[in-house]
Write an enzyme that holds these catalytic residues in place. Structure first.
Site, PDB file in Angstrom:
ATOM      1  N   HIS A 278       0.846  -1.208   0.000  1.00 52.59           N
ATOM      2  CA  HIS A 278       0.000   0.000   0.000  1.00 52.59           C
ATOM      3  C   HIS A 278       0.877   1.253   0.000  1.00 52.59           C
ATOM      4  O   HIS A 278       0.639   2.184  -0.789  1.00 52.59           O
ATOM      5  CB  HIS A 278      -0.910  -0.019   1.229  1.00 52.59           C
ATOM      6  CG  HIS A 278      -1.653   1.265   1.454  1.00 52.59           C
ATOM      7  ND1 HIS A 278      -2.931   1.477   0.980  1.00 52.59           N
ATOM      8  CD2 HIS A 278      -1.298   2.396   2.110  1.00 52.59           C
ATOM      9  CE1 HIS A 278      -3.324   2.699   1.328  1.00 52.59           C
ATOM     10  NE2 HIS A 278      -2.349   3.274   2.023  1.00 52.59           N
ATOM     11  N   GLU A 279       1.883   1.288   0.876  1.00 56.07           N
ATOM     12  CA  GLU A 279       2.762   2.461   0.944  1.00 56.07           C
ATOM     13  C   GLU A 279       3.557   2.616  -0.347  1.00 56.07           C
ATOM     14  O   GLU A 279       3.820   3.735  -0.797  1.00 56.07           O
ATOM     15  CB  GLU A 279       3.703   2.344   2.146  1.00 56.07           C
ATOM     16  CG  GLU A 279       2.999   2.278   3.497  1.00 56.07           C
ATOM     17  CD  GLU A 279       2.051   3.453   3.729  1.00 56.07           C
ATOM     18  OE1 GLU A 279       2.309   4.552   3.195  1.00 56.07           O
ATOM     19  OE2 GLU A 279       1.051   3.278   4.438  1.00 56.07           O
ATOM     20  N   HIS A 282       1.631   4.490  -2.919  1.00 59.67           N
ATOM     21  CA  HIS A 282       1.754   5.952  -2.827  1.00 59.67           C
ATOM     22  C   HIS A 282       3.002   6.442  -3.565  1.00 59.67           C
ATOM     23  O   HIS A 282       2.973   7.469  -4.240  1.00 59.67           O
ATOM     24  CB  HIS A 282       1.833   6.381  -1.355  1.00 59.67           C
ATOM     25  CG  HIS A 282       0.531   6.283  -0.621  1.00 59.67           C
ATOM     26  ND1 HIS A 282      -0.615   6.913  -1.043  1.00 59.67           N
ATOM     27  CD2 HIS A 282       0.196   5.636   0.526  1.00 59.67           C
ATOM     28  CE1 HIS A 282      -1.604   6.656  -0.208  1.00 59.67           C
ATOM     29  NE2 HIS A 282      -1.138   5.878   0.758  1.00 59.67           N
ATOM     30  N   GLU A 358      -5.783   7.148  -1.254  1.00 60.37           N
ATOM     31  CA  GLU A 358      -5.697   5.953  -0.417  1.00 60.37           C
ATOM     32  C   GLU A 358      -6.390   4.766  -1.075  1.00 60.37           C
ATOM     33  O   GLU A 358      -5.911   3.625  -0.981  1.00 60.37           O
ATOM     34  CB  GLU A 358      -6.312   6.229   0.958  1.00 60.37           C
ATOM     35  CG  GLU A 358      -5.567   7.257   1.791  1.00 60.37           C
ATOM     36  CD  GLU A 358      -4.176   6.795   2.182  1.00 60.37           C
ATOM     37  OE1 GLU A 358      -3.937   5.573   2.240  1.00 60.37           O
ATOM     38  OE2 GLU A 358      -3.324   7.669   2.443  1.00 60.37           O
TER      39      GLU A 358
END
Length: 425
Positions: A278-279, A282, A358
């Site tokens: 997930h990070e 970004h 997100e």
């Protein structure tokens, strides 16, 4: 006139607080849709009865405090102005007509101390709540240490910003906002660059991930995503909180992926890999840079609006607010009031953009690690650890949530799981 203003402001604030209290505590909003009851997104499925009760109670208190504290700050700024306290702080400045940065530092120190004392009861109550509900593990001395560090770091940044700001206002009362914004661009980028290596270590200790086997797996996922990184960083948060978190911070050579040690100790390896993916989402989608661009754009609009509103307010109400001229440092509380108000009313828009990013990062993580079970269990664990609401009321979602609600996140990944199962041969 000043007394009348004060009484009116208190009455308006009291009415507003009452409306928000009724909305948050008695509106009955935020329930789980009937179609999702009994699914993995239903907190009744993955939380105990005790956790459900604490989550509902704690969330309502936090939401109410959020909606009340910011308007309370506006009241404090108004009090500082109409009582003439801001002018008193200015009259105490030493070295008149010399070294503006020293004069501004003294004024801002007095203002900051007053604000710190005025808001300390609420800050302490929030700390107490977090301890009472088992979120915080931080002892009072450590909490106060963080507050003192934050006070001096903020004061140092503010002295520099305010000195330049009022110098620009003195130079050009019409165009100061544009010049200030142009200077904010390199300043913002500089702060983003030094944040991980200078500011963050003042509060916590950061070090390369100690679990080298896990680090190897994370770096393998990073290589799969074409992310050039040699280390994943761990931060000691267990002595301060039971919550779980991971994040990307910094830019350029100082960019870091950071994991809280609470996350490492309480989540499985697959769940940690999903969070890391997930990070990385970004990073791959350059959300940090889009965030900087968005911040600079909103700052430009905010400074322009402030430049239009301040002279008008001073011309019309300057006598009541005890403001003699725009370029005097005692007008700063009005500047802070206006910018705080603009930030508050614009937060639904900025939160919407953040929630979109997100969601994109969640989708990227699902594609990268292809482990929907880990995704669902991760979101469930985050909900339990932070006693978060799965489906908050609409206003709370608009004003508070920079992430999608857990209901949305769990439902989305559960939907991805069904799609993957259908597509499987």
């Amino acid at each position: 006139m000043a007394k009348k203003w004060g009484i009116t402001a208190l009455l308006v604030f009291g009415l507003y607080a009452l409306v928000m209290y009724v909305y948050i505590f008695h509106s009955g909003s935020g329930d789980i849709p009937a179609g999702l009851k009994g699914t993995v997104a239903d907190p009744n499925v993955f939380m105990t009865e005790r956790e459900l009760y604490l989550s509902e109670e704690y969330s309502k208190i936090r939401n109410f405090l959020f909606f009340v504290i910011t308007p309370l700050e506006w009241l404090i700024y108004l009090f500082i102005l109409i009582t003439g306290l801001s002018q008193v702080f200015e009259r105490w400045l030493p070295l008149k007509n010399k070294w503006a940065i020293v004069q501004n530092a003294v004024y801002l120190f007095l203002l900051s101390v007053f604000l710190f004392i005025a808001l300390f009861p609420i800050d302490y109550y929030r700390y107490y709540l977090s301890k009472y509900y088992g979120i915080s593990t931080q002892v009072f001395s450590s909490w106060m240490r963080d507050n003192v560090i934050d006070f001096w770091v903020t004061l140092g940044e503010t002295v520099l910003i305010v000195t330049v700001l009022y110098w620009l206002i003195n130079k050009s009362t019409k165009r100061w906002w544009l010049h200030a914004w142009l200077l904010m661009i390199p300043f913002t980028i500089f702060l983003m660059f030094i944040q991980p290596v200078v500011i963050d270590p003042l509060y916590n200790d950061f070090y390369p991930l100690t679990n080298k086997e896990l680090e190897t797996k994370i770096l393998a996922v990073a290589e799969q995503a074409n992310i050039p990184t040699e280390h994943v960083y761990e931060v000691n948060m267990a002595e301060k909180t039971n919550a779980l978190n991971a994040y990307v911070t910094g830019i350029g050579s100082n960019a870091r992926i950071v994991l809280w040690d609470t996350t490492l100790s309480r989540l499985s390896e697959n769940e940690i890999l999903f969070i890391m993916a997930h990070e990385m989402g970004h990073y791959v989608e350059k959300h940090i840079y889009f965030g900087i661009a968005g911040y600079l754009l909103t700052t430009l609009v905010g400074l322009w609006l402030t430049a239009k509103l301040m002279p008008w307010i001073i011309t019309r109400f300057g006598r009541v607010l005890k403001i003699k001229r725009l370029n005097a440092i005692h007008s700063l509380p009005l500047f802070l009031l206006i910018t705080s108000f603009l930030l508050f009313v614009s937060s639904p828009a900025s939160n919407y953009v953040s929630r979109y990013q997100e969601t994109r990062a969640d989708r990227y993580a699902m594609e990268l690690v292809a482990d929907p079970e880990a995704a669902v269990s991760t979101f469930q664990a985050l909900t339990k650890a932070g006693l978060n609401e799965v489906n908050p009321p609409l206003l709370v979602k608009w004003f508070r949530y920079g992430h999608p609600t857990m209901l949305d996140r769990i439902t989305n990944v559960a939907g991805e799981k069904e799609t993957m199962e259908q597509d499987a041969p």
